[in-house]
Design a protein around this motif. Sequence first.
Motif, mmCIF file in Angstrom:
data_model
loop_
_atom_site.group_PDB
_atom_site.id
_atom_site.type_symbol
_atom_site.label_atom_id
_atom_site.label_comp_id
_atom_site.label_asym_id
_atom_site.label_seq_id
_atom_site.Cartn_x
_atom_site.Cartn_y
_atom_site.Cartn_z
ATOM 1 N N ASP A 47 9.744 7.627 -3.999
ATOM 2 C CA ASP A 47 9.129 6.766 -2.991
ATOM 3 C C ASP A 47 8.954 7.463 -1.654
ATOM 4 O O ASP A 47 8.682 6.828 -0.647
ATOM 5 N N GLU A 75 3.671 14.731 -8.389
ATOM 6 C CA GLU A 75 4.779 13.936 -7.870
ATOM 7 C C GLU A 75 5.574 14.701 -6.819
ATOM 8 O O GLU A 75 6.244 14.095 -5.965
ATOM 9 N N ASP A 222 -3.959 0.452 -1.317
ATOM 10 C CA ASP A 222 -2.519 0.205 -1.325
ATOM 11 C C ASP A 222 -2.128 -1.001 -0.485
ATOM 12 O O ASP A 222 -0.979 -1.445 -0.546
ATOM 13 N N GLU A 250 2.315 2.847 -6.282
ATOM 14 C CA GLU A 250 3.626 2.880 -5.635
ATOM 15 C C GLU A 250 3.863 1.612 -4.817
ATOM 16 O O GLU A 250 4.972 1.068 -4.819
ATOM 17 N N ASP A 254 6.909 -0.935 -5.455
ATOM 18 C CA ASP A 254 7.851 -1.286 -4.387
ATOM 19 C C ASP A 254 7.951 -2.795 -4.203
ATOM 20 O O ASP A 254 9.006 -3.307 -3.830
ATOM 21 N N PHE A 264 3.349 2.319 -14.377
ATOM 22 C CA PHE A 264 4.119 3.519 -14.065
ATOM 23 C C PHE A 264 4.806 4.043 -15.331
ATOM 24 O O PHE A 264 4.797 5.239 -15.620
#
Length: 336
Positions: A47, A75, A222, A250, A254, A264
């Motif tokens: 994250d 990543e 996002d 992401e 979250d 994911f």
Amino acid sequence: MALKIRPDPRRPSGGYAELSAEARALPETEATVSVFDAFSERFLGLDGWQSDRAEFGPYEVVRDGDRARLVIGPEIVNRIEEYAALKIRVNRIEAELSWPDDVVPMPGAARIGGLAVARAAPAETSTEATADTKGLLTGKLPDPGPEAPPPAAPAEDPAPEEKRRSRLPLIAGLSALALLICGGALAWFLMQPPSPPVVAERPEAEPTPPDPCRPEALAGLDGLPFAEGRALMARCGARVTPQQALAALEAGADAGDADALLLFGEIYDEGANDDPVETEIGLSLTPSASKAAEYYARARAAGSAEATRRLERLCPDLRAASDTLSRSAAEEYCRP
């Protein structure tokens, strides 16, 4: 330097890097990687940068003569700036180095008004009229002149021809009066102003709706609820960059969105790679069965039935694996 880093020669477009060390220093067939930023004194995690140590992998280690090599993906690469002072640890090997500038991230991919209608001006009305017409307009008939004297008393036995002649003046007078009235009415009608022409106004043209896939709209992926963001990604396809898709994914994870967590897991799951985010947009992460199990378990806890089915398929392989990460994942995530 015990550890070297360079761009992955098989992926020249960016997003991947190759770490290498002496084969005797890295004898294992798999390795995990942790990254520490010496400036901010924080570790890189899934994250972002964080205070606790996080490890990525495991990555496959390939022997090449007296060197051992492994490839890390977006990543890690997409999160690091060039020339960053880092401390990278691969299993037991730890090295301080500056991130090279040739290891780069994965590239990204009139008010229309109504028409004004001009109306014709009314024609000017003539103020002149004949005397007879004025009489009609004021309701007065023209003066018929002096009254004719009464006719003399007829003889007792007038002839039929004389009776017929005595009615002709009356008929002629009535006919003249009728013609006069008709002429006055016609003159009054002709003196009226013409009615303006009726012109149908054209409707305003509807404005063209904005393109939902324009760059400024995709830049805010996002910030959307994950369901809306995923629908937009499916609609726009390759116009979405992998970085934008990863940021949306992401943010959804979250927020604890079950679909984001499931996706994911699918991206980490080597046996599930048919989602448009992978096939059309090109978002990919290094396969990891333990990471896939972790995200499937989180999606299952968020209410995803599909995540339960995928975890049931993955757990036998985790239990049968020999590496520590897989066994730990099986014990932690494969319980009912």
